[in-house]
Structures are given as structure tokens and as C-alpha cells.
Write a protein that holds these residues in place. Structure first.
Motif, PDB file in Angstrom:
ATOM      1  N   LEU A   1      -6.535 -24.674  17.911  1.00 46.88           N
ATOM      2  CA  LEU A   1      -6.814 -23.074  18.096  1.00 46.88           C
ATOM      3  C   LEU A   1      -5.609 -22.412  18.612  1.00 46.88           C
ATOM      4  O   LEU A   1      -5.370 -21.132  17.728  1.00 46.88           O
ATOM      5  CB  LEU A   1      -7.886 -23.090  19.375  1.00 46.88           C
ATOM      6  N   VAL A   2      -4.877 -22.857  19.395  1.00 46.21           N
ATOM      7  CA  VAL A   2      -3.716 -22.268  19.569  1.00 46.21           C
ATOM      8  C   VAL A   2      -2.504 -22.229  18.739  1.00 46.21           C
ATOM      9  O   VAL A   2      -1.830 -21.027  18.376  1.00 46.21           O
ATOM     10  CB  VAL A   2      -3.116 -22.735  20.780  1.00 46.21           C
ATOM     11  N   ASP A   3      -2.601 -23.160  17.788  1.00 48.83           N
ATOM     12  CA  ASP A   3      -1.798 -23.240  16.746  1.00 48.83           C
ATOM     13  C   ASP A   3      -2.162 -22.224  15.615  1.00 48.83           C
ATOM     14  O   ASP A   3      -1.493 -22.357  14.293  1.00 48.83           O
ATOM     15  CB  ASP A   3      -1.624 -24.821  16.029  1.00 48.83           C
ATOM     16  N   GLY A   4      -3.159 -21.659  15.643  1.00 49.54           N
ATOM     17  CA  GLY A   4      -3.554 -20.779  14.697  1.00 49.54           C
ATOM     18  C   GLY A   4      -4.786 -20.910  13.820  1.00 49.54           C
ATOM     19  O   GLY A   4      -4.698 -20.423  12.715  1.00 49.54           O
ATOM     20  N   TYR A   5      -5.383 -21.824  14.402  1.00 43.35           N
ATOM     21  CA  TYR A   5      -6.771 -22.078  13.519  1.00 43.35           C
ATOM     22  C   TYR A   5      -7.819 -21.633  14.146  1.00 43.35           C
ATOM     23  O   TYR A   5      -8.245 -21.414  15.405  1.00 43.35           O
ATOM     24  CB  TYR A   5      -6.949 -23.610  13.280  1.00 43.35           C
TER      25      TYR A   5
ATOM     26  N   VAL B   1       0.767 -17.258  21.009  1.00 37.51           N
ATOM     27  CA  VAL B   1       1.494 -18.097  22.020  1.00 37.51           C
ATOM     28  C   VAL B   1       1.454 -19.392  21.728  1.00 37.51           C
ATOM     29  O   VAL B   1       0.391 -20.030  21.181  1.00 37.51           O
ATOM     30  CB  VAL B   1       1.036 -17.780  23.534  1.00 37.51           C
TER      31      VAL B   1
ATOM     32  N   ARG C   1       6.940 -22.627  15.335  1.00 35.66           N
ATOM     33  CA  ARG C   1       6.530 -21.435  14.688  1.00 35.66           C
ATOM     34  C   ARG C   1       7.133 -20.184  15.445  1.00 35.66           C
ATOM     35  O   ARG C   1       6.642 -19.213  15.199  1.00 35.66           O
ATOM     36  CB  ARG C   1       5.115 -21.636  14.901  1.00 35.66           C
TER      37      ARG C   1
ATOM     38  N   ALA D   1      -5.700 -17.911  18.149  1.00 32.10           N
ATOM     39  CA  ALA D   1      -4.839 -17.967  16.985  1.00 32.10           C
ATOM     40  C   ALA D   1      -4.212 -16.547  16.733  1.00 32.10           C
ATOM     41  O   ALA D   1      -3.059 -16.558  16.597  1.00 32.10           O
ATOM     42  CB  ALA D   1      -5.787 -18.301  15.721  1.00 32.10           C
TER      43      ALA D   1
ATOM     44  N   LEU E   1       1.006 -23.401  23.402  1.00 27.57           N
ATOM     45  CA  LEU E   1       0.606 -23.877  24.713  1.00 27.57           C
ATOM     46  C   LEU E   1       1.102 -25.676  24.668  1.00 27.57           C
ATOM     47  O   LEU E   1       0.686 -26.222  23.445  1.00 27.57           O
ATOM     48  CB  LEU E   1      -0.917 -24.051  24.597  1.00 27.57           C
TER      49      LEU E   1
ATOM     50  N   LEU F   1      -1.056 -34.756  20.664  1.00 26.88           N
ATOM     51  CA  LEU F   1      -0.768 -34.783  19.362  1.00 26.88           C
ATOM     52  C   LEU F   1      -1.834 -35.174  18.306  1.00 26.88           C
ATOM     53  O   LEU F   1      -2.550 -36.263  19.084  1.00 26.88           O
ATOM     54  CB  LEU F   1       0.191 -35.769  19.178  1.00 26.88           C
ATOM     55  N   TYR F   2      -1.985 -34.821  17.324  1.00 29.60           N
ATOM     56  CA  TYR F   2      -3.204 -35.165  16.510  1.00 29.60           C
ATOM     57  C   TYR F   2      -3.111 -36.615  16.124  1.00 29.60           C
ATOM     58  O   TYR F   2      -1.916 -37.106  15.189  1.00 29.60           O
ATOM     59  CB  TYR F   2      -3.303 -33.991  15.257  1.00 29.60           C
TER      60      TYR F   2
ATOM     61  N   ARG G   1       6.256 -29.047  18.294  1.00 27.22           N
ATOM     62  CA  ARG G   1       5.109 -28.398  17.620  1.00 27.22           C
ATOM     63  C   ARG G   1       4.827 -26.896  18.068  1.00 27.22           C
ATOM     64  O   ARG G   1       4.382 -25.920  17.473  1.00 27.22           O
ATOM     65  CB  ARG G   1       3.751 -29.229  18.011  1.00 27.22           C
TER      66      ARG G   1
ATOM     67  N   TYR H   1      -7.186 -31.824  21.719  1.00 21.92           N
ATOM     68  CA  TYR H   1      -6.888 -31.709  20.323  1.00 21.92           C
ATOM     69  C   TYR H   1      -7.363 -30.305  19.720  1.00 21.92           C
ATOM     70  O   TYR H   1      -6.545 -29.822  19.172  1.00 21.92           O
ATOM     71  CB  TYR H   1      -7.357 -32.839  19.677  1.00 21.92           C
TER      72      TYR H   1
ATOM     73  N   PHE I   1       1.595 -28.759  11.126  1.00 25.18           N
ATOM     74  CA  PHE I   1       0.181 -28.271  11.345  1.00 25.18           C
ATOM     75  C   PHE I   1       0.105 -26.711  11.669  1.00 25.18           C
ATOM     76  O   PHE I   1      -0.616 -25.969  11.069  1.00 25.18           O
ATOM     77  CB  PHE I   1      -0.270 -29.176  12.500  1.00 25.18           C
ATOM     78  N   PRO I   2       1.088 -26.309  12.774  1.00 22.25           N
ATOM     79  CA  PRO I   2       0.847 -24.994  13.058  1.00 22.25           C
ATOM     80  C   PRO I   2       1.329 -23.951  11.932  1.00 22.25           C
ATOM     81  O   PRO I   2       0.775 -22.639  11.884  1.00 22.25           O
ATOM     82  CB  PRO I   2       1.909 -24.829  14.518  1.00 22.25           C
TER      83      PRO I   2
ATOM     84  N   ARG J   1       0.938 -24.440   8.509  1.00 19.71           N
ATOM     85  CA  ARG J   1       0.134 -24.294   7.751  1.00 19.71           C
ATOM     86  C   ARG J   1      -1.271 -23.712   7.825  1.00 19.71           C
ATOM     87  O   ARG J   1      -1.994 -23.635   7.073  1.00 19.71           O
ATOM     88  CB  ARG J   1      -0.333 -25.830   7.148  1.00 19.71           C
ATOM     89  N   SER J   2      -1.240 -22.869   9.152  1.00 14.08           N
ATOM     90  CA  SER J   2      -2.475 -22.243   9.460  1.00 14.08           C
ATOM     91  C   SER J   2      -2.502 -20.861   8.436  1.00 14.08           C
ATOM     92  O   SER J   2      -1.488 -20.463   8.147  1.00 14.08           O
ATOM     93  CB  SER J   2      -2.229 -21.743  10.855  1.00 14.08           C
ATOM     94  N   LYS J   3      -3.739 -20.575   8.152  1.00 14.37           N
ATOM     95  CA  LYS J   3      -3.842 -19.531   7.153  1.00 14.37           C
ATOM     96  C   LYS J   3      -3.254 -18.143   7.676  1.00 14.37           C
ATOM     97  O   LYS J   3      -3.324 -17.118   7.186  1.00 14.37           O
ATOM     98  CB  LYS J   3      -5.406 -19.219   6.993  1.00 14.37           C
ATOM     99  N   VAL J   4      -3.128 -18.118   9.228  1.00 14.81           N
ATOM    100  CA  VAL J   4      -2.520 -16.976   9.738  1.00 14.81           C
ATOM    101  C   VAL J   4      -1.362 -16.568   9.427  1.00 14.81           C
ATOM    102  O   VAL J   4      -0.806 -15.548   9.385  1.00 14.81           O
ATOM    103  CB  VAL J   4      -2.666 -17.088  11.331  1.00 14.81           C
ATOM    104  N   ARG J   5      -0.615 -17.553   9.001  1.00 12.57           N
ATOM    105  CA  ARG J   5       0.937 -17.624   8.570  1.00 12.57           C
ATOM    106  C   ARG J   5       1.432 -17.487   7.235  1.00 12.57           C
ATOM    107  O   ARG J   5       2.309 -16.713   6.700  1.00 12.57           O
ATOM    108  CB  ARG J   5       1.777 -18.621   9.216  1.00 12.57           C
TER     109      ARG J   5
END
Lengths: 319, 361
Positions: A217-221, B77, B152, B73, B79, B86-87, B148, A212, B98-99, B101-105
Motif C-alpha cells: 500500500l505504501v509502495d503505491g498500490y 512516503v 523510489r 499510495a 515505510l 520483503l515480498y 525498497r 506485506y 515493486f514500488p 512498477r506501481s501504476k501511480v508512477r
């Protein structure tokens, strides 16, 4: 053959029911005693045999929150006439309030002690659970040298009975000026609960698959964001169970509270028996103080009982 | 999109070596399958590229840029895990968002909902969007989890046996869908599988991993027809390639003196004519031809009916050979039968090193 078995079975069931019944009585009797005494008139509190049927009254609670003296002689009818209902109750019992120069009733220390108990128990529980969860997360997710030794070290802080360190603790607290402060007790209770919180939370966090967080982490967090967004919501049950246990420990703690505090930061447990010695012993007041003190934990525990059971069977037993 | 290059990667877990000196080159837009048995280091390779673990040595390049020091992050890539991951406290929509809404984006709400809608449409999970993830079937979960990943538009997709927990029928459907998706997106896929059918049917290129070493890289045709060594030869193909000991001498490979001898004059073995010594001969089951005028003779030891074909086990002396024959072939247990090897498709491996002597380099 079948009849014999069922007969034995029935007898066995009856014995079980009887045992449970006896146990329930044994556990509930003191609770009943305290709660009923809290509502008794003082004259009935110490009767032998104990009075079971009586008209409950609120007078012990009025007495609990106020300072009073025993009256000599009869009450002035004019004063009685002007008195509020709660004052009449006290006058009826042959006591009167101690009032300041402006005529305000002086408050006993109970309410501020109760408030101290709440502040100290809640804050130390929050700190112990928050720090414990973070520490447990670290232990659960990262490999480091001597990891098991560290965990054992954390547990070992609970191996001595706390009273053993009471005197050195007191001397240290006096030296740094932490005696009779909220901060002092909060630090103490947080330290007590921390090892427990780390071990319990580690059990819960170990159960959460690492995928999870890795997905996050991979999703950008970042690791921290993943911890708060994924791990914490997933382990809400664990947090609840740990919080209840920590809260109960901090709320009920007596020995250190007695030694480390005397007025400003005193909690309810050492305060209640301290009323025993002051003049007459009014058991109804002691009982009402105890009764109010029991309520928060009883309510808290009752509301979270499912989590508690899960906490015991799921967090603590594994490994 | 991206091109991924691993150079001299080594990874140890404690005293155990998971990967040693691994070199891997994945071209932009390629569907690369990493195939190997359990414990070969496939998942470790993925985790290194994703940034979840760090290699002990070597460099990881994405688009020519060394990303060793980048966090997961920052690598951009995606995964997809074997267990859907799934959360669980979110709905399908929240999982897909979820991906994004990351601050990176830093995307606007419109962009987020447009991307989610697009991904949901691609994977046909629009009707599931408001559902909690624990109310999904295995196939739906894996669809969402792929969703998911695609939502992105990452530089590359890493997939860790995403289909291995699904039942056979669903696996077949999703296999086709995934391949289709990859073509549509034109994206770089690195797909880990331990199932050779999955690898063969999906991969543009297949890398065979064994004990932390990359044994062979090539197209599925290459891997199947020109296995570099005995490991690849037996690992790929079902039933597994027949492999047996033989001695080369005087222009013959002698397996059982007198009863099973293969002349090296055939097309495949031709250039081993001068060689002598111990070797291993490999024959795929479809290259054993039942033929009443064939030079070899054995007995029928067993028959498995696979529907479209039958797999026959032939016994020659102590040696058992498996041959694939059309289902309509009539076979009687224990009866003698004559057969021949397809001498264009014979393989010959060095007995000690296992290297292919015919196609080896």
C-alpha cells in the motif's frame, strides 16, 4: 528387562502393522471391486465366489458410451464380418447397437452427464474459492461490528443437513425456472461450499502478516492490487487445499443432483444408478461408469495431497 | 523532500487511547527520532503518517498540504518495517522494482533498472539482486527493505525500529550506515526507536513519547541535560538517573537528615533557594564523584565492570546510588567511601507532577 521391553515392543509393532494392513484392505477392497468389475465380461460380474483372475476387457466401456439392445437369435455372419472391432465386442456379448437412420451408433447419456459434472463442479469450485477468498480476506483484515456473528452465520448455513432444505429449494427452483439447468446446480454447489471456503481461507489468510500488504500500500498500490499481487500468491497452498475440498464435494453430490436435474443438466452421480432399472442390469457397465467417475477426483487428490494435509492441519485447526 | 506536521492528532483503538492531542513538527531534511517505551504510540504515529490508519481527530500535513484524505499510495512516503516484510515470493530485484512498477508512477523499463541499480549500489546489495529473499541474512534483508524504500525517492522515510531484530554488532554498523544515508540523500527521516542509544546517536532531534503524549522534543544534548520531567530523566541515559525524595527547607535539600543533605547554594539548585516542600532530586551517575574529601559518605554496595568504566552502587542509609567511575578505580565491597555531587548538574523535580523545577518552562 531390556529384552522384555523389546519383545513387547516388537509385538506391539506387529499388531500395528496388522491393523494398518486390515484397514488398507477394508478401504481398498470396494475400490478394487469396482475397478475390476469395470473390466470383467458380464458373465463373470456376478459369480459367487467372485472371480479374481480373469482376462480384462474393454467391452463394458464400449457399452457405457452407447445404446444397445439384446439380440434375439444368432448374429448375421455378414454383418459380423463388416463390423468394426468395437461393434464385434458388443455382438459377441449378444447385443447390438441402436443406430439412427444414417447408420450412426446412438450415444448413451453418459458422456454428456460426465461433461455436466465437470462443468458444474469446476465452475462452482472456482466461484466458491474466489468468493470465499475475498470474503475471508475482508474478515481477516478489517474490523467490523458483529464480525464474529457474521462468521458464525456463515458457518451456520452448514449446520443443517442439506437434504432438510431440499423440498423448499426444489419449489423455489421450479418457480424461477432453475430446475435442470447448469446455472441452478452451480448456484447450489457454490452456496454449499462457500461457508467452508470462507472459514478455511480465513485460517490461511490470518497466517499472512499484514505488513506485506501494508508495504505494498505504501509502495503505491491499491488494496485490490495488493490483494492480487501479494496475498493471493502467498496463499496459493490455501487456495489449492480449499479448491480440492470444494471440488470433491461438488463432484460427489448426489441428492440435489437427483432432485434438481433429470436430463439436460444431470450430473454423473444420479445418472449411473439410473441405468440399474433400464431392462437388464449389466453391473459391468455400472462399474465402468463409476470407475471413470472416480478417476478425476483420485488424480486431483493424489496430485495435491501435500496441500490437502496442510489444509487440514493448518487451515482448519487453528482457533 | 518534505516537511511533516501533525496537529492535535488523536487515535483510539476501541476504548484504548493510543495517541492524544499529539503535535509534531518535522523539518525538511531532518533526522527525527521518536523515542519511547513499548506501547507509547510510536508505531501508531508512523502508521498515521503513512496512511495505513486514520486518526480520530487532528490533521496530518506533508509540505503544508493536508493529506488526511490521501491513501497510503498517494502520500508518497516510504515505510520500513520492523520485520523486514520483503515480498517472499520475489527475488531481491523484484522487491526493489515493486514500488517502481506501481501504476501511480508509470516509469520506463530503463528508468526502473537504473533506479534499482542506483539503490543497490548505495546499499551495497548488488551481488544479492537475483537471490530469493528467503536466502538472505537478517542484515541483508533489512538492507533490501531499506533499498525498497530509497529506490523510489519518496518525500519522506518512515522507519519503524528497523534495526531492533538485528544482532548488536550489525545494529551498530547499520546505524552508522543509515545516518550516513540520510545525510547523503538529504531526506526527511522519521525514525521510531525504543533504544535510547539508537536515538541519541542518530537523531538530529528526538521526541520522547509516553502514553500517547509527546513529553519533550529536542536535540539529544537537550534531552539528556535538560529533561523536562522524571519520565524523560529516567528513560534516557544508562545507567538511569538516580532519583530520590528530598525535602527543601532552609536552603537545603534534606534526603536523609544528618547524613545526606544537599545545600541549594550550588549552581544548579541556586534559584530554588526560596522554595520549601517535597521534591525529587536527580543525579546522573557520572555526576557522582568519588572524592576522599567529599562531603558525603556511603558504603560500596556493588560494582559492575563495563570495560571502559565501572558502575558502582553506593549505599547511604536505605538509599542506593549508582555512580560511573573510570575502570581503573580500585574499589572494595562494603568499604566506606566519600563522594560528592556535581552541583552544576543536579536536577530537581516537583514531587507531585514530576516536572523539572530547574529547566521547566
Amino acid at each position: 528387562m531390556a529384552a522384555v521391553t523389546s519383545k513387547g515392543q516388537r509385538l506391539w509393532n506387529r499388531m500395528l502393522v496388522a491393523t494398518v494392513f486390515v484397514l488398507v484392505i477394508v478401504f481398498l477392497a470396494p475400490l478394487y471391486w469396482i475397478s475390476s468389475t469395470a473390466f470383467k465380461p458380464r458373465s463373470l460380474a456376478t459369480t459367487v465366489p467372485p472371480t479374481v483372475v480373469f482376462e480384462p476387457e474393454i467391452t463394458p466401456f464400449i457399452k457405457l458410451f452407447t445404446r444397445r439392445v439384446q439380440m434375439r437369435g444368432e448374429v448375421d455372419p455378414e454383418v459380423y464380418e463388416e463390423a468394426e472391432w468395437y461393434e464385434k465386442r458388443v455382438l459377441d456379448a449378444g447385443e447390438r447397437f441402436i443406430k439412427d437412420a444414417d447408420g450412426n451408433i446412438e450415444s448413451s447419456g453418459y458422456w454428456s452427464r460426465f461433461l455436466n459434472s465437470i462443468i458444474i463442479a469446476v465452475t462452482s469450485t472456482f466461484l466458491a474459492v474466489a468468493m470465499g477468498t475475498l470474503t475471508a480476506y475482508g474478515f481477516s483484515r478489517f474490523r467490523m461490528p458483529g464480525e464474529n456473528d457474521w462468521l458464525f452465520f456463515i458457518l451456520s448455513t452448514r449446520m443443517l443437513p442439506p437434504v432438510v432444505v431440499a423440498i423448499p429449494m426444489f419449489l423455489m427452483y421450479r418457480a424461477v425456472g432453475l430446475v435442470d439447468t447448469h446455472v441452478g446446480l452451480i448456484i447450489l454447489y457454490t452456496a454449499f461450499n462457500l461457508s467452508f471456503s470462507v472459514w478455511l481461507m480465513k485460517g490461511f489468510i490470518d497466517e499472512i502478516p499484514t505488513e506485506y500488504e501494508e508495504a505494498a500500500l505504501v509502495d503505491g498500490y491499491t488494496r485490490m492490487e495488493a490483494f492480487f499481487k501479494i496475498v493471493v500468491p502467498q496463499t496459493a497452498t490455501g487456495v489449492a487445499a480449499t479448491a480440492v475440498f470444494c471440488f470433491i464435494t461438488a463432484w460427489n453430490e448426489y441428492a440435489f443432483a437427483l432432485m434438481m436435474t433429470n436430463s439436460k443438466a444431470q450430473t454423473a452421480p444420479p445418472y449411473i444408478p439410473s441405468q440399474l432399472g433400464s431392462g437388464i442390469t449389466d453391473w459391468t457397465v455400472i462399474a465402468s461408469g463409476t470407475f471413470l467417475f472416480l478417476l478425476p477426483v483420485a488424480v486431483f487428490t493424489f496430485l495435491l495431497r501435500k496441500h490437502l494435509l496442510r489444509g487440514v492441519t493448518f487451515g482448519a485447526i487453528r482457533k | 523532500m518534505a516537511q511533516i506536521k501533525l496537529e492535535n492528532i488523536s487515535k483510539k483503538f476501541g476504548r484504548q487511547t493510543a495517541l492524544s492531542d499529539l503535535n509534531l513538527d518535522i523539518a525538511d531534511g531532518e533526522f527525527f527520532v521518536l523515542l519511547g517505551p513499548t506501547g507509547a504510540g510510536k508505531t501508531t504515529t508512523l502508521r498515521l503518517i503513512a496512511g495505513l490508519d486514520a486518526p480520530n481527530a487532528g490533521t496530518i500535513n506533508i509540505n503544508g498540504e493536508n493529506v488526511n484524505e490521501y491513501s497510503a499510495a498517494e502520500r508518497d512516503v516510504a515505510l520500513v518495517f520492523q520485520y523486514y516484510s520483503l515480498y517472499p515470493h520475489y527475488t531481491v530485484r523484484q522487491n526493489l522494482e515493486f514500488p517502481l512498477r506501481s501504476k501511480v508512477r508509470r516509469l520506463t523499463e530503463q528508468d526502473i533498472s537504473a533506479s534499482v541499480a542506483r539503490a543497490a549500489k548505495t546499499l551495497r546489495i548488488e551481488h544479492l539482486l537475483e537471490r530469493k529473499t528467503d536466502k538472505l541474512s537478517g542484515g541483508e534483508m533489512q538492507r533490501v527493505s531499506i533499498g525498497r524504500a530509497i529506490v523510489r525517492e519518496p518525500r519522506a522515510f518512515l522507519m519503524d525500529e528497523p534495526l531492533s531484530n538485528l544482532d548488536a554488532k550489525l545494529r551498530e554498523i547499520l546505524r552508522a550506515e543509515l545516518k550516513d544515508l540520510q545525510m547523503k540523500l538529504g531526506a526527511t527521516f522519521l525514525y521510531v526507536a525504543h533504544d535510547q542509544v539508537e536515538a541519541m546517536s542518530m537523531g538530529d532531534k528526538i521526541g520522547i513519547l509516553c502514553d500517547g503524549h509527546l513529553v519533550q522534543v529536542g536535540s539529544s544534548q537537550d534531552i539528556y541535560n535538560r529533561p523536562r520531567d522524571t519520565f524523560v530523566a529516567t528513560f534516557v541515559g544508562s545507567p538511569a538517573m538516580n532519583l530520590f525524595d528530598a525535602t527543601l527547607s532552609n536552603g537545603k535539600a534534606v534526603v536523609i537528615p544528618g547524613s545526606l543533605e544537599i545545600p541549594t547554594s550550588g549552581e544548579a539548585m541556586n534559584h530554588l533557594r526560596e522554595r520549601a516542600g517535597k521534591v525529587k532530586i536527580g543525579v546522573r551517575s557520572e555526576d557522582i564523584l568519588l572524592d576522599s574529601s567529599g562531603p558525603l559518605e556511603g558504603r560500596i554496595h556493588g560494582v559492575e565492570n563495563h570495560g571502559v568504566e565501572k558502575v558502582v552502587t553506593l549505599r547511604v542509609g536505605e538509599l542506593l546510588l549508582r555512580a560511573t567511575v573510570p575502570a581503573r578505580t580500585v574499589l572494595e565491597l562494603d568499604s566506606p567511601i566519600r563522594f560528592a555531587f556535581n552541583d552544576k548538574k543536579l536536577h530537581c523535580f516537583d514531587a507531585a507532577s514530576g516536572q523539572n523545577l530547574i529547566f521547566g518552562d
